[in-house]
Design a protein around this motif. Structure first.
Motif, PDB file in Angstrom:
ATOM      1  N   GLY A  78       0.757  -1.421   0.015  1.00 28.75           N
ATOM      2  CA  GLY A  78      -0.030   0.039  -0.042  1.00 28.75           C
ATOM      3  C   GLY A  78       0.927   1.390   0.024  1.00 28.75           C
ATOM      4  O   GLY A  78       2.038   1.218   0.376  1.00 28.75           O
ATOM      5  N   PRO A  79       0.304   2.528  -0.032  1.00 30.78           N
ATOM      6  CA  PRO A  79       1.008   3.677  -0.250  1.00 30.78           C
ATOM      7  C   PRO A  79       1.780   4.271   0.923  1.00 30.78           C
ATOM      8  O   PRO A  79       3.047   4.739   0.780  1.00 30.78           O
ATOM      9  CB  PRO A  79       0.211   4.643  -0.762  1.00 30.78           C
ATOM     10  CG  PRO A  79      -1.461   3.975  -0.467  1.00 30.78           C
ATOM     11  CD  PRO A  79      -1.138   2.639  -0.550  1.00 30.78           C
ATOM     12  N   TRP A 111       5.770   4.779  -0.068  1.00 22.31           N
ATOM     13  CA  TRP A 111       6.016   5.079  -1.377  1.00 22.31           C
ATOM     14  C   TRP A 111       5.528   6.428  -1.691  1.00 22.31           C
ATOM     15  O   TRP A 111       4.854   7.067  -1.210  1.00 22.31           O
ATOM     16  CB  TRP A 111       5.396   4.210  -2.441  1.00 22.31           C
ATOM     17  CG  TRP A 111       5.550   2.864  -2.408  1.00 22.31           C
ATOM     18  CD1 TRP A 111       5.139   1.834  -1.595  1.00 22.31           C
ATOM     19  CD2 TRP A 111       6.716   2.132  -2.976  1.00 22.31           C
ATOM     20  NE1 TRP A 111       5.741   0.701  -1.712  1.00 22.31           N
ATOM     21  CE2 TRP A 111       6.593   0.757  -2.581  1.00 22.31           C
ATOM     22  CE3 TRP A 111       7.698   2.540  -3.691  1.00 22.31           C
ATOM     23  CZ2 TRP A 111       7.476  -0.072  -2.875  1.00 22.31           C
ATOM     24  CZ3 TRP A 111       8.835   1.446  -4.230  1.00 22.31           C
ATOM     25  CH2 TRP A 111       8.636   0.052  -3.792  1.00 22.31           C
ATOM     26  N   THR A 112       6.298   7.011  -2.761  1.00 22.47           N
ATOM     27  CA  THR A 112       6.107   8.325  -3.107  1.00 22.47           C
ATOM     28  C   THR A 112       6.388   8.549  -4.649  1.00 22.47           C
ATOM     29  O   THR A 112       7.512   7.869  -5.184  1.00 22.47           O
ATOM     30  CB  THR A 112       7.031   9.536  -2.481  1.00 22.47           C
ATOM     31  OG1 THR A 112       6.731  10.764  -2.725  1.00 22.47           O
ATOM     32  CG2 THR A 112       8.572   9.290  -2.407  1.00 22.47           C
ATOM     33  N   THR A 113       5.626   9.488  -5.330  1.00 24.88           N
ATOM     34  CA  THR A 113       5.995   9.758  -6.864  1.00 24.88           C
ATOM     35  C   THR A 113       7.056  10.922  -6.981  1.00 24.88           C
ATOM     36  O   THR A 113       7.234  11.356  -7.963  1.00 24.88           O
ATOM     37  CB  THR A 113       4.954   9.875  -7.525  1.00 24.88           C
ATOM     38  OG1 THR A 113       4.034  11.116  -7.068  1.00 24.88           O
ATOM     39  CG2 THR A 113       3.949   8.698  -7.634  1.00 24.88           C
ATOM     40  N   ASP A 114       7.421  11.649  -5.595  1.00 22.99           N
ATOM     41  CA  ASP A 114       8.408  12.668  -5.606  1.00 22.99           C
ATOM     42  C   ASP A 114       9.095  12.456  -4.558  1.00 22.99           C
ATOM     43  O   ASP A 114       9.022  13.288  -3.384  1.00 22.99           O
ATOM     44  CB  ASP A 114       7.339  14.253  -5.571  1.00 22.99           C
ATOM     45  CG  ASP A 114       8.274  15.252  -5.507  1.00 22.99           C
ATOM     46  OD1 ASP A 114       9.383  15.272  -5.967  1.00 22.99           O
ATOM     47  OD2 ASP A 114       7.607  16.234  -4.996  1.00 22.99           O
ATOM     48  N   PRO A 123      10.810   5.669  -3.995  1.00 22.87           N
ATOM     49  CA  PRO A 123      10.560   6.398  -4.993  1.00 22.87           C
ATOM     50  C   PRO A 123       9.747   5.353  -6.056  1.00 22.87           C
ATOM     51  O   PRO A 123      10.420   4.107  -6.280  1.00 22.87           O
ATOM     52  CB  PRO A 123      11.590   6.608  -5.732  1.00 22.87           C
ATOM     53  CG  PRO A 123      12.844   5.846  -5.278  1.00 22.87           C
ATOM     54  CD  PRO A 123      12.455   5.403  -4.027  1.00 22.87           C
ATOM     55  N   VAL A 124       8.770   5.687  -6.615  1.00 27.34           N
ATOM     56  CA  VAL A 124       7.917   4.994  -7.541  1.00 27.34           C
ATOM     57  C   VAL A 124       8.329   5.315  -8.849  1.00 27.34           C
ATOM     58  O   VAL A 124       8.761   6.291  -9.252  1.00 27.34           O
ATOM     59  CB  VAL A 124       6.304   5.483  -7.476  1.00 27.34           C
ATOM     60  CG1 VAL A 124       5.723   4.608  -8.693  1.00 27.34           C
ATOM     61  CG2 VAL A 124       5.797   5.150  -6.098  1.00 27.34           C
ATOM     62  N   MET A 234       9.002  -0.479  -9.659  1.00 25.50           N
ATOM     63  CA  MET A 234       8.627  -0.467  -8.150  1.00 25.50           C
ATOM     64  C   MET A 234       7.721   0.671  -7.880  1.00 25.50           C
ATOM     65  O   MET A 234       7.632   1.914  -8.436  1.00 25.50           O
ATOM     66  CB  MET A 234       9.773  -0.237  -7.295  1.00 25.50           C
ATOM     67  CG  MET A 234      10.832   1.111  -7.733  1.00 25.50           C
ATOM     68  SD  MET A 234      12.534   0.996  -7.212  1.00 25.50           S
ATOM     69  CE  MET A 234      12.296   1.662  -5.377  1.00 25.50           C
ATOM     70  N   GLY A 235       6.897   0.193  -6.749  1.00 27.82           N
ATOM     71  CA  GLY A 235       5.674   1.138  -6.346  1.00 27.82           C
ATOM     72  C   GLY A 235       4.847   0.307  -5.587  1.00 27.82           C
ATOM     73  O   GLY A 235       4.703  -0.942  -5.612  1.00 27.82           O
TER      74      GLY A 235
END
Length: 242
Positions: A78-79, A111-114, A123-124, A234-235
């Motif tokens: 999960g995030p 996780w993070t996209t930034d 990082p995703v 990954m993510g």
């Protein structure tokens, strides 16, 4: 190799060696519990082939290089979870075959996209895998492997983390390819984090890396082949599927 090269490791920067096992070697365990991830290998999955690696949507899939023939897929639970599953896929003909699956951990806050320095999130994205190394001797890696005692965490760290960097594979996020995993150069700048690795698991979340068992790391080191252009995708499962 300079011992100072490990001043910045696995997404954390301090005046001492800082790795995924803790923030600045504080000696405290990560707050993320096992939560379904861990160092015990899963059974090898039933052989199945797909035209596209399952669970990865078009947004990320279009970033996988056309010449890639090996994918390490990291499926985060999960995030905001540190638990993950890592699966190895190889391309045979025009289909992808899953060959291995392992329990794993990612950043202790998820996780993070930034990604930014010290956010405790992985990082995703899609990243190439170019270089490896560690405290232990080369187990037969196909990637360039730099064995050095400089990877050894300091003994004031919690004992659970002492073997985290026995084997490492650099994830090519904000780093210079073709250098040792502990090279501190960050082309995007220090605040974007860096030194994010695949490395050995200590039973809880990391600072930003992805961790798994010793046997899993040995398998990856002996399997990932520069001539097959390996990447990690990954993510968390939601972002992966987007």
């Amino acid at each position: 190799m300079r011992t100072a090269a490990l001043v910045a490791v696995c997404g954390a920067v301090t005046m001492s060696l800082a790795g995924c096992g803790g923030s600045g070697g504080s000696g405290k365990k990560g707050t993320g519990g096992a939560g379904g991830g861990g160092s015990t290998d899963d059974a090898a999955p039933r052989s199945t082939a797909w035209k596209q690696v399952p669970g990865i949507g078009d947004r990320l899939w279009q970033r996988v290089p056309a010449d890639s023939r090996q994918i390490v897929a990291v499926y985060g639970t999960g995030p905001d979870s540190p638990a993950a599953t890592v699966e190895l896929f190889v391309k045979q003909g025009d289909t992808w075959k899953r060959t291995q699956s392992w329990a794993a951990h990612n950043g202790r806050k998820g996780w993070t996209t930034d990604h930014h320095e010290d956010d405790q999130r992985s990082p995703v994205g899609v990243f190439t895998l170019s270089d490896a190394g560690g405290v232990l001797a080369d187990p037969g890696a196909k990637l360039p492997y730099n064995r050095s005692d400089a990877f050894q965490p300091p003994r004031y760290w919690n004992k659970a983390y002492w073997h985290d960097f026995d084997y490492v594979i650099a994830i090519d996020y904000n780093r210079v390819k073709g250098t040792s995993p502990d090279d501190p150069t960050r082309p995007l700048g220090q605040t974007k984090g860096g030194n994010i690795w695949l490395h050995m698991d200590h039973g809880s979340g990391t600072s930003a890396c992805v961790s798994m068992s010793k046997s899993a790391m040995r398998t990856l080191l002996r399997t990932l082949d520069p001539s097959r252009h390996p990447v990690v995708v990954m993510g968390d499962r939601r972002d992966l599927a987007a």
